[in-house]
Design a protein around this motif. Structure first.
Motif, PDB file in Angstrom:
ATOM      1  N   ALA A   1      49.669  12.910  20.961  1.00 56.33           N
ATOM      2  CA  ALA A   1      48.780  13.874  21.608  1.00 56.33           C
ATOM      3  C   ALA A   1      48.382  15.024  20.696  1.00 56.33           C
ATOM      4  O   ALA A   1      49.164  15.471  19.849  1.00 56.33           O
ATOM      5  N   SER A   2      47.186  15.497  20.941  1.00 53.11           N
ATOM      6  CA  SER A   2      46.720  16.702  20.262  1.00 53.11           C
ATOM      7  C   SER A   2      47.358  17.903  20.962  1.00 53.11           C
ATOM      8  O   SER A   2      47.858  17.788  22.088  1.00 53.11           O
ATOM      9  N   PRO A   3      47.347  19.063  20.324  1.00 50.75           N
ATOM     10  CA  PRO A   3      47.931  20.256  20.963  1.00 50.75           C
ATOM     11  C   PRO A   3      47.299  20.569  22.328  1.00 50.75           C
ATOM     12  O   PRO A   3      47.985  21.063  23.228  1.00 50.75           O
ATOM     13  N   GLU A   4      46.028  20.258  22.498  1.00 47.48           N
ATOM     14  CA  GLU A   4      45.360  20.523  23.775  1.00 47.48           C
ATOM     15  C   GLU A   4      45.851  19.576  24.877  1.00 47.48           C
ATOM     16  O   GLU A   4      45.868  19.930  26.049  1.00 47.48           O
ATOM     17  N   GLU A   5      46.207  18.362  24.511  1.00 54.68           N
ATOM     18  CA  GLU A   5      46.644  17.366  25.484  1.00 54.68           C
ATOM     19  C   GLU A   5      48.118  17.504  25.866  1.00 54.68           C
ATOM     20  O   GLU A   5      48.528  17.045  26.934  1.00 54.68           O
ATOM     21  N   ARG A   6      48.917  18.109  25.001  1.00 54.12           N
ATOM     22  CA  ARG A   6      50.371  18.156  25.194  1.00 54.12           C
ATOM     23  C   ARG A   6      50.803  18.769  26.530  1.00 54.12           C
ATOM     24  O   ARG A   6      51.656  18.189  27.211  1.00 54.12           O
TER      25      ARG A   6
END
Length: 109
Positions: free
Chosen positions: A32-37
């Motif tokens: 995951a990207s930081p936005e998805e985490r």
């Protein structure tokens, strides 16, 4: 959700897919990207909580969902509830419907 037991009476089986779902969420979280985490971490926590739900709670939830879908709002262990439950799940035997309704009425979250 149903199977035949040795007496050829319909019995309820509790199926759990939480382990498969948890593996998928963990895999997505690893990539995951930081936005998805944050969303995936919340999803992982919800799936983990699903592991702790008892079989009795799952059966009671199933009964209450069938009754609600049929528009029934009375006690889960009434004669009308049993009739409604059997109409919602046509293969359900009377004995199994009675047992499930009593269990659903007795379940207290």
């Amino acid at each position: 959700m149903f199977g035949l037991d040795k007496r050829t009476e319909l019995s309820v089986l509790v199926l759990r897919d939480a382990d498969v779902i948890a593996a998928g969420v963990r895999s997505a979280l690893a990539e995951a990207s930081p936005e998805e985490r944050p969303g995936l971490e919340r999803a992982a926590a919800l799936v983990e909580r699903a592991f702790t739900v008892s079989d009795a709670e799952l059966r009671a939830r199933w009964v209450h969902e069938r009754l609600a879908q049929a528009g029934y709002e009375g006690p889960a262990d009434s004669v009308q509830a049993i009739k409604t439950l059997r109409q919602a799940a046509p293969g359900l035997s009377l004995a199994t419907a009675v047992r499930l309704s009593k269990d659903a009425a007795a379940y207290r979250p």
